[in-house]
Design a protein around this motif. Structure first.
Motif, short mmCIF file in Angstrom:
data_model
loop_
_atom_site.label_atom_id
_atom_site.label_comp_id
_atom_site.label_asym_id
_atom_site.label_seq_id
_atom_site.Cartn_x
_atom_site.Cartn_y
_atom_site.Cartn_z
N ILE A 184 0.47 -1.21 0.01
CA ILE A 184 0.27 0.17 0.04
C ILE A 184 1.13 1.14 0.15
CG2 ILE A 184 -1.40 1.36 0.99
CD1 ILE A 184 -2.44 -1.95 2.09
N LEU A 185 0.93 1.99 -1.04
CA LEU A 185 1.37 3.21 -1.27
C LEU A 185 1.70 4.27 -0.71
CD1 LEU A 185 4.10 2.26 -2.92
CD2 LEU A 185 3.89 3.97 -3.93
N VAL A 216 -3.31 2.48 -3.81
CA VAL A 216 -2.19 4.16 -2.98
C VAL A 216 -3.07 5.14 -3.14
CG1 VAL A 216 -1.13 5.69 -5.35
CG2 VAL A 216 -1.66 3.32 -6.15
N ILE A 217 -2.59 5.83 -1.91
CA ILE A 217 -2.81 6.75 -1.18
C ILE A 217 -1.76 8.49 -1.41
CG2 ILE A 217 -3.36 8.32 0.93
CD1 ILE A 217 -4.02 5.13 1.61
N TYR A 226 -6.53 11.82 -1.01
CA TYR A 226 -6.97 11.44 -2.45
C TYR A 226 -6.66 9.28 -2.15
CZ TYR A 226 -6.71 8.86 -7.24
OH TYR A 226 -7.72 8.16 -8.26
N CYS A 227 -7.37 8.90 -2.47
CA CYS A 227 -7.23 7.42 -2.56
C CYS A 227 -7.65 6.79 -4.22
CB CYS A 227 -7.70 6.03 -1.63
SG CYS A 227 -7.23 4.50 -1.54
N HIS A 233 -10.73 7.20 -4.33
CA HIS A 233 -11.96 7.02 -2.93
C HIS A 233 -11.43 9.30 -2.58
CE1 HIS A 233 -13.45 3.96 -2.63
NE2 HIS A 233 -11.87 3.56 -2.73
N TYR A 234 -12.03 10.69 -2.38
CA TYR A 234 -11.43 11.63 -1.81
C TYR A 234 -12.16 11.52 -1.09
CZ TYR A 234 -10.81 12.24 -7.36
OH TYR A 234 -10.74 12.12 -8.17
N ALA A 235 -11.20 12.08 -0.29
CA ALA A 235 -11.64 12.58 1.61
C ALA A 235 -11.34 14.49 1.64
CB ALA A 235 -10.58 11.97 2.42
#
Length: 309
Positions: A184-185, A216-217, A226-227, A233-235
């Motif tokens: 998981i980057l 990927v984060i 973002y992921c 996925h956006y936070a």
């Protein structure tokens, strides 16, 4: 519950506040200078501690004034020291420029704390581990292959990998070997674009996902995070009055690891992590006091708090 093995350095951060980075031959007066326990791995581990997520910090502590400082601070905090070495520790000079939004520049003296051998890692009960955090600084070092070989022996581990600001300096064969572990980057926007040559973080994340096959984060600063894990996925960002950005990315990573351990989706994990990194940049240095962490926790939406508890 199994634990996260955090591999990397615990160093002395010498935080220097200056009006601007000096030009050659220029004389610049500092406004303040402080020392703090830091290092990417240590900051990640401290966030795990705040969350109550089980972990072990694997770091080498050396000698000299910086080694003595690290040794003392780790003992004060009750953090076990698994490896001591007779060589000197280095330090990190964190230059924070006034009026630059808390942006920092690092001048780093690497000591024994960035070197790793498999016997260090085998000191910890491998059966108790289900995930591992690795920083690019240690992978880049001359002992970096030792970390990679250890991870190859344990394909059952979930690997969290943060290449860091020197991502373009990590040897290509080592990056390929790390990608083959399906990590998981975690990276920032500039790192993702520089490494892939893409024009948007979405394109960059997809290019890296094609190599790793895992999430990927990408942190986006004041734009949130973002992921990409096969879906976008956006936070949203969490507003902060920025004092400095030291430890922002590391604390975000530690919060993501903690969130995933508590069963949060990637979308919720990066959302929770935004609250933690916002609290970090609102304070000087890369560490959060317990009271500041509690404030960050309280600021999270109730559904996140309930899952974390």
């Amino acid at each position: 519950m199994k634990q996260t093995l955090v591999i990397g350095s615990a160093v002395v951060d010498v935080i220097v506040n200056i009006p601007h980075l000096p030009k050659t031959g220029e004389d610049v007066h500092i406004s303040t200078q402080t020392r703090s326990l830091g290092g990417c791995a240590y900051i990640v581990s401290d966030v795990l501690r705040h969350f109550g997520a089980p972990y072990s910090l694997c770091t080498a502590v050396g000698t000299g004034i910086y080694g003595d400082f690290v040794h003392k601070k780790l003992e004060e905090k009750g953090v076990p020291i698994y490896v001591t070495r007779p060589e000197e520790n280095g330090c990190c000079y964190c230059m924070v420029e006034t009026g630059k939004g808390g942006e920092r520049s690092f001048i780093v003296d690497h000591g024994i704390e960035y070197t790793f051998y498999e016997e260090y890692l085998e000191k910890i009960d491998t059966a108790s581990i289900d995930s591992v955090y690795v920083c690019g600084l240690e992978v880049e070092e001359y002992t970096g292959w030792n970390i990679i070989e250890y991870l190859r022996k344990h394909p059952e581990y979930t690997v969290y990998f943060a290449p860091g600001a020197r991502i373009m300096e990590i040897q290509p064969d080592r990056m390929e070997a790390m990608f083959a572990l399906h990590p998981i980057l975690h990276m920032n926007e500039g790192e993702s674009l520089a490494f892939t040559g893409e024009k948007t973080v979405e394109e960059a994340a997809r290019a890296i996902y094609a190599k790793t096959g895992n999430a990927v984060i990408v942190t986006l600063g004041e734009k949130g995070s973002y992921c990409y894990d096969g879906a976008d996925h956006y936070a949203e960002p969490v507003p902060a009055k920025v004092k400095d950005t030291i430890g922002a990315g590391d604390s975000h990573m530690g919060a993501v690891i903690s969130g995933r351990r508590f069963g949060l989706s990637f979308a919720d994990a990066i959302w929770a992590a935004n609250h933690v990194s916002s609290a970090v940049v609102s304070n000087e240095g890369g560490l959060l006091e317990d009271a500041d962490f509690e404030k960050a926790l309280v600021s999270m939406p109730e559904k996140l708090r309930n899952q974390i508890k």
